[in-house]
Design a protein around this motif. Structure first.
Motif, short mmCIF file in Angstrom:
data_model
loop_
_atom_site.label_atom_id
_atom_site.label_comp_id
_atom_site.label_asym_id
_atom_site.label_seq_id
_atom_site.Cartn_x
_atom_site.Cartn_y
_atom_site.Cartn_z
N ALA A 15 13.10 35.54 28.06
CA ALA A 15 13.21 34.84 26.78
C ALA A 15 12.82 33.37 26.94
CB ALA A 15 14.63 34.96 26.23
N ALA A 16 13.23 32.77 28.06
CA ALA A 16 12.88 31.37 28.31
C ALA A 16 11.37 31.22 28.53
CB ALA A 16 13.65 30.85 29.53
N LEU A 17 10.76 32.14 29.26
CA LEU A 17 9.31 32.08 29.47
C LEU A 17 8.55 32.25 28.16
CD1 LEU A 17 8.96 34.11 32.79
CD2 LEU A 17 8.49 31.66 32.46
N GLU A 18 9.00 33.18 27.33
CA GLU A 18 8.37 33.38 26.03
C GLU A 18 8.51 32.12 25.16
OE1 GLU A 18 10.28 36.92 24.57
OE2 GLU A 18 9.22 38.20 26.00
N ALA A 19 9.67 31.48 25.22
CA ALA A 19 9.88 30.25 24.46
C ALA A 19 8.96 29.14 24.95
CB ALA A 19 11.35 29.82 24.54
N LEU A 20 8.82 29.02 26.25
CA LEU A 20 7.91 28.01 26.80
C LEU A 20 6.47 28.28 26.36
CD1 LEU A 20 9.28 27.62 30.44
CD2 LEU A 20 9.30 25.88 28.64
N ASN A 21 6.06 29.53 26.40
CA ASN A 21 4.71 29.88 25.97
C ASN A 21 4.49 29.58 24.48
OD1 ASN A 21 3.65 30.71 28.42
ND2 ASN A 21 4.32 32.83 28.14
N ALA A 22 5.57 29.63 23.71
CA ALA A 22 5.49 29.35 22.27
C ALA A 22 5.62 27.87 21.96
CB ALA A 22 6.55 30.15 21.52
N ASP A 27 14.07 23.18 29.12
CA ASP A 27 15.48 22.93 28.85
C ASP A 27 16.31 23.72 29.85
OD1 ASP A 27 17.73 21.96 27.57
OD2 ASP A 27 17.11 22.64 25.57
N GLN A 28 17.60 23.58 29.78
CA GLN A 28 18.50 24.37 30.61
C GLN A 28 19.52 25.05 29.71
OE1 GLN A 28 18.10 21.03 31.44
NE2 GLN A 28 19.81 20.14 30.37
N ALA A 73 27.49 30.29 26.28
CA ALA A 73 26.08 30.67 26.15
C ALA A 73 25.57 30.49 24.72
CB ALA A 73 25.89 32.11 26.62
N SER A 74 26.28 29.73 23.92
CA SER A 74 25.88 29.59 22.51
C SER A 74 24.51 28.93 22.35
CB SER A 74 26.94 28.82 21.72
OG SER A 74 27.13 27.52 22.25
N LYS A 75 24.14 28.04 23.25
CA LYS A 75 22.86 27.36 23.14
C LYS A 75 21.69 28.33 23.30
CE LYS A 75 20.20 23.59 25.21
NZ LYS A 75 20.21 22.55 26.25
N ILE A 76 21.74 29.19 24.33
CA ILE A 76 20.64 30.14 24.53
C ILE A 76 20.62 31.17 23.42
CG2 ILE A 76 21.89 31.71 26.08
CD1 ILE A 76 19.23 31.99 27.66
N LYS A 77 21.79 31.53 22.91
CA LYS A 77 21.85 32.48 21.80
C LYS A 77 21.21 31.87 20.55
CE LYS A 77 25.91 34.89 23.50
NZ LYS A 77 27.32 35.24 23.31
N LYS A 78 21.48 30.61 20.31
CA LYS A 78 20.97 29.94 19.12
C LYS A 78 19.47 29.62 19.25
CE LYS A 78 21.53 25.77 16.32
NZ LYS A 78 22.20 24.49 16.23
N GLU A 79 19.09 29.02 20.36
CA GLU A 79 17.72 28.53 20.50
C GLU A 79 16.71 29.61 20.90
OE1 GLU A 79 17.13 24.87 22.60
OE2 GLU A 79 19.03 24.06 21.88
N LEU A 80 17.13 30.58 21.69
CA LEU A 80 16.20 31.60 22.17
C LEU A 80 16.52 32.99 21.63
CD1 LEU A 80 15.74 30.57 25.92
CD2 LEU A 80 14.56 29.71 23.88
#
Length: 107
Positions: A15-22, A27-28, A73-80
């Motif tokens: 999910a993080a890699l897909e977000a970076l590609n988009a 971020d962490q 883990a709310s940040k990754i749930k919200k942002e990704l």
């Protein structure tokens, strides 16, 4: 303690890699279930899954150990838009037990 399944950890990385590609900024994130289990619950679940009793030596908490460790883990749930698929402790341990049972010497 807060444990996650290895496949959930992998899906979070994807999910993080897909977000970076988009175009998402670097971020962490905390990658976690948000559910805590005691060491006793972990050991009891291992005994149940492995169908084996273990000799358990209870010792006092080590100095400096926090009473609980549960990640937010709310940040990754919200942002990704990521959530763990496997949040049941028995499922997590069954999967680990199955792998270790078929790979007794590691890879």
């Amino acid at each position: 303690r807060d444990y996650i399944h290895l496949e959930d950890l992998c899906s979070a990385h994807l999910a993080a890699l897909e977000a970076l590609n988009a175009g998402h900024a670097t971020d962490q994130f905390n990658v976690a279930s948000g559910i805590g289990w005691s060491n006793r619950q972990i050991l009891e679940t291992i005994e149940k899954v492995a169908n084996q009793k273990m000799e358990i030596l209870e010792k006092p908490r080590r100095q400096g150990d926090p009473p609980e460790l549960i990640a937010d883990a709310s940040k990754i749930k919200k942002e990704l838009n990521w959530t763990p698929k496997y949040s049941d402790l028995e499922t997590i341990i069954k999967s680990a037990w199955a792998w270790h049972s078929t790979h007794p010497n590691g890879y």
